[in-house]
Motif scaffolding. Structure first.
Motif, PDB file in Angstrom:
ATOM      1  N   THR A 190      -0.944   9.370  10.429  1.00 22.28           N
ATOM      2  CA  THR A 190      -2.534   8.689  11.139  1.00 22.28           C
ATOM      3  C   THR A 190      -2.924   7.648  10.569  1.00 22.28           C
ATOM      4  N   VAL A 191      -2.846   7.515   9.016  1.00 27.25           N
ATOM      5  CA  VAL A 191      -3.478   6.280   8.365  1.00 27.25           C
ATOM      6  C   VAL A 191      -2.557   4.949   8.396  1.00 27.25           C
ATOM      7  N   ILE A 192      -1.172   5.371   8.655  1.00 26.52           N
ATOM      8  CA  ILE A 192      -0.278   4.074   9.234  1.00 26.52           C
ATOM      9  C   ILE A 192      -0.859   3.608  10.580  1.00 26.52           C
ATOM     10  N   SER A 193      -1.059   4.168  11.480  1.00 26.44           N
ATOM     11  CA  SER A 193      -1.561   3.904  12.766  1.00 26.44           C
ATOM     12  C   SER A 193      -2.871   3.257  12.776  1.00 26.44           C
ATOM     13  N   LEU A 194      -3.821   3.587  11.950  1.00 27.28           N
ATOM     14  CA  LEU A 194      -5.018   3.257  11.632  1.00 27.28           C
ATOM     15  C   LEU A 194      -4.952   1.822  10.986  1.00 27.28           C
ATOM     16  N   LEU A 195      -4.162   1.779   9.867  1.00 25.19           N
ATOM     17  CA  LEU A 195      -4.082   0.271   9.148  1.00 25.19           C
ATOM     18  C   LEU A 195      -3.726  -0.929   9.912  1.00 25.19           C
ATOM     19  N   LYS A 196      -2.829  -0.506  11.222  1.00 26.78           N
ATOM     20  CA  LYS A 196      -2.338  -1.573  12.016  1.00 26.78           C
ATOM     21  C   LYS A 196      -1.574  -2.724  11.356  1.00 26.78           C
ATOM     22  N   ILE A 197      -0.851  -2.366  10.430  1.00 27.35           N
ATOM     23  CA  ILE A 197      -0.128  -3.367   9.654  1.00 27.35           C
ATOM     24  C   ILE A 197       1.304  -3.041   9.855  1.00 27.35           C
ATOM     25  N   LYS A 198       2.312  -4.053   9.448  1.00 25.75           N
ATOM     26  CA  LYS A 198       3.795  -3.680   9.298  1.00 25.75           C
ATOM     27  C   LYS A 198       3.947  -2.616   8.577  1.00 25.75           C
TER      28      LYS A 198
ATOM     29  N   PHE B 163       3.557  19.219   5.510  1.00 25.50           N
ATOM     30  CA  PHE B 163       3.643  18.753   6.962  1.00 25.50           C
ATOM     31  C   PHE B 163       2.339  18.357   7.136  1.00 25.50           C
ATOM     32  N   ALA B 164       1.127  18.800   6.751  1.00 23.47           N
ATOM     33  CA  ALA B 164      -0.326  18.473   6.886  1.00 23.47           C
ATOM     34  C   ALA B 164      -0.329  16.870   6.355  1.00 23.47           C
ATOM     35  N   SER B 165       0.060  16.917   5.252  1.00 23.15           N
ATOM     36  CA  SER B 165      -0.106  15.675   4.548  1.00 23.15           C
ATOM     37  C   SER B 165       0.645  14.423   5.088  1.00 23.15           C
ATOM     38  N   LEU B 166       1.945  14.868   5.616  1.00 26.15           N
ATOM     39  CA  LEU B 166       2.541  13.818   6.410  1.00 26.15           C
ATOM     40  C   LEU B 166       1.963  13.473   7.773  1.00 26.15           C
ATOM     41  N   LYS B 167       1.378  14.277   8.375  1.00 25.39           N
ATOM     42  CA  LYS B 167       0.473  14.089   9.495  1.00 25.39           C
ATOM     43  C   LYS B 167      -0.520  13.132   9.188  1.00 25.39           C
ATOM     44  N   SER B 168      -1.265  13.536   8.056  1.00 28.09           N
ATOM     45  CA  SER B 168      -2.337  12.645   7.528  1.00 28.09           C
ATOM     46  C   SER B 168      -1.750  11.273   7.276  1.00 28.09           C
ATOM     47  N   ALA B 169      -0.722  11.068   6.594  1.00 34.04           N
ATOM     48  CA  ALA B 169      -0.192   9.795   6.297  1.00 34.04           C
ATOM     49  C   ALA B 169       0.374   8.861   7.442  1.00 34.04           C
TER      50      ALA B 169
ATOM     51  N   LEU C 124      -8.590  15.372  11.513  1.00 37.02           N
ATOM     52  CA  LEU C 124      -9.969  15.707  11.815  1.00 37.02           C
ATOM     53  C   LEU C 124     -11.121  14.845  11.546  1.00 37.02           C
ATOM     54  N   ILE C 125     -10.899  14.021  10.216  1.00 38.06           N
ATOM     55  CA  ILE C 125     -11.861  13.019   9.648  1.00 38.06           C
ATOM     56  C   ILE C 125     -12.066  11.931  10.812  1.00 38.06           C
ATOM     57  N   PRO C 126     -10.880  11.358  11.569  1.00 38.90           N
ATOM     58  CA  PRO C 126     -11.097  10.178  12.152  1.00 38.90           C
ATOM     59  C   PRO C 126     -11.631  11.028  13.526  1.00 38.90           C
TER      60      PRO C 126
ATOM     61  N   ILE D  96       0.766  -1.093  -0.024  1.00 39.38           N
ATOM     62  CA  ILE D  96       0.019  -0.120   0.021  1.00 39.38           C
ATOM     63  C   ILE D  96       0.783   1.337   0.061  1.00 39.38           C
ATOM     64  N   ILE D  97       0.609   2.025  -0.970  1.00 38.78           N
ATOM     65  CA  ILE D  97       1.336   3.449  -0.989  1.00 38.78           C
ATOM     66  C   ILE D  97       0.543   4.451  -0.313  1.00 38.78           C
ATOM     67  N   ILE D  98       1.134   5.167   0.584  1.00 42.56           N
ATOM     68  CA  ILE D  98       0.504   6.437   1.031  1.00 42.56           C
ATOM     69  C   ILE D  98       1.107   7.744   0.458  1.00 42.56           C
ATOM     70  N   LEU D  99       0.602   8.402  -0.295  1.00 41.42           N
ATOM     71  CA  LEU D  99       1.221   9.281  -1.100  1.00 41.42           C
ATOM     72  C   LEU D  99       0.976  10.630  -0.165  1.00 41.42           C
ATOM     73  N   SER D 100       2.135  11.233   0.193  1.00 44.98           N
ATOM     74  CA  SER D 100       2.095  12.533   0.966  1.00 44.98           C
ATOM     75  C   SER D 100       2.934  13.669   0.175  1.00 44.98           C
ATOM     76  N   GLY D 101       2.992  14.696   0.829  1.00 46.93           N
ATOM     77  CA  GLY D 101       3.856  15.884   0.180  1.00 46.93           C
ATOM     78  C   GLY D 101       2.912  17.002  -0.316  1.00 46.93           C
TER      79      GLY D 101
END
Length: 301
Positions: free
Chosen positions: A35-43, A27-33, A280-282, A16-21
């Protein structure tokens, strides 16, 4: 498909690619990325944060994505290059599935002038506003306070607050064409929406004239409230949801969007976020009873 089965399929994705930048809000994009990493709960080996940096060009980014060969790209590039259609053109050419808006939704919804005209067409209330030349702005605009908005932009970047005639005249010299919008005193009602359906709402009350970049990044002097606890009427909520659904459907909304209103005597549209921040979405979804698994399902499927 049952949502538990959908989530299992997501967990089994190899890459899975999380596209940031992006250009204006990396910086807001990286913060979102993150957050999603932590929500995915995967390696972390299964989820790759890849940075879109327009200054580097797109050849290196293209190579990174092709080397990873993702099952899905989660597009979290906020602002320019993410929410204006450029990333969508690039991703469409690569051919991998990606989340978030299509080119049409991104390109249309980020243009403040087009969205104001669309609101008028759909009878969605907006603050007193206009798209005017420098001379017309000086001559005709006398509502204070008001803001000057960039035609394209998000997260309060590039917004100036104008409180009086002197500030107006000083600002007018900067831009030959301006978008102004009267500041309405009242909290902001944020609506998360997907496929035209309201997923949840939250009210943002803050101490400044506008919800500033600093406040968005720090939550300083900001309160997040259940609209009903604040006292927003059922009719006001239903009207805002109806307006949000109209706008989302008209721009052919595709993924999760966030549509913001100022609420006073009625809900006034102020912004459409086709790639809303995943902080904010979560918060909105949790307030409205969604689990982490639900959030990932809504984001990817």
């Amino acid at each position: 498909m049952h949502k538990i089965l959908q989530y299992v399929i997501i967990l089994k994705m190899k890459n899975i690619i999380i596209l940031s930048g992006g250009w204006t809000e990396p910086f807001a994009s990286l913060k979102s990325a993150k957050t999603v990493i932590s929500l995915l709960k995967i390696k972390h080996s299964n989820a790759h944060i890849v940075n879109l940096d327009p200054a580097d060009g797109l050849l290196n980014l293209r190579k990174q994505i092709l080397d990873i060969s993702p099952d899905v790209i989660i597009n979290l590039v906020h602002g320019y290059w993410g929410e204006d259609g450029y990333a969508q053109i690039f991703l469409d050419k690569l051919g991998f599935p990606y989340t978030g808006p299509s080119f049409q939704e991104a390109h249309t919804s980020m243009n403040k002038h087009i969205m104001h005209e669309l609101c008028k067409e759909l009878s969605v209330p907006i603050p007193k506003s206009g798209y005017v030349s420098e001379s017309k702005y000086i001559e005709k605009v006398h509502c204070y306070p008001h803001i000057i908005k960039p035609i394209r932009g998000g997260s309060s970047y590039g917004i100036d607050v104008i409180n009086n005639e002197n500030e107006k005249i000083n600002h007018a010299a900067k831009d030959p064409i301006l978008i102004y919008e009267e500041i309405i005193d009242g909290p902001e009602l944020c609506i998360a929406i997907k496929k035209g359906k309201c997923l949840g709402t939250i009210l943002i009350d803050h101490d400044d004239q506008i919800y500033t970049v600093h406040a968005k990044n720090t939550d300083e002097n900001v309160r997040f409230i259940d609209p009903k606890i604040y006292g927003v009427s059922d009719k006001m909520l239903e009207d805002a949801k109806s307006y949000a659904s109209k706008l989302y459907n008209h721009v052919n909304g595709r993924g999760i969007a966030r549509i913001d209103f100022k609420v006073t005597d009625k809900p006034y549209f102020i912004d459409y976020n086709s790639i809303p921040g995943m902080v904010l979405i979560p918060r909105i979804l949790k307030l409205n009873g969604y689990s982490d698994e639900d959030m990932i399902d809504l984001l990817i499927n």
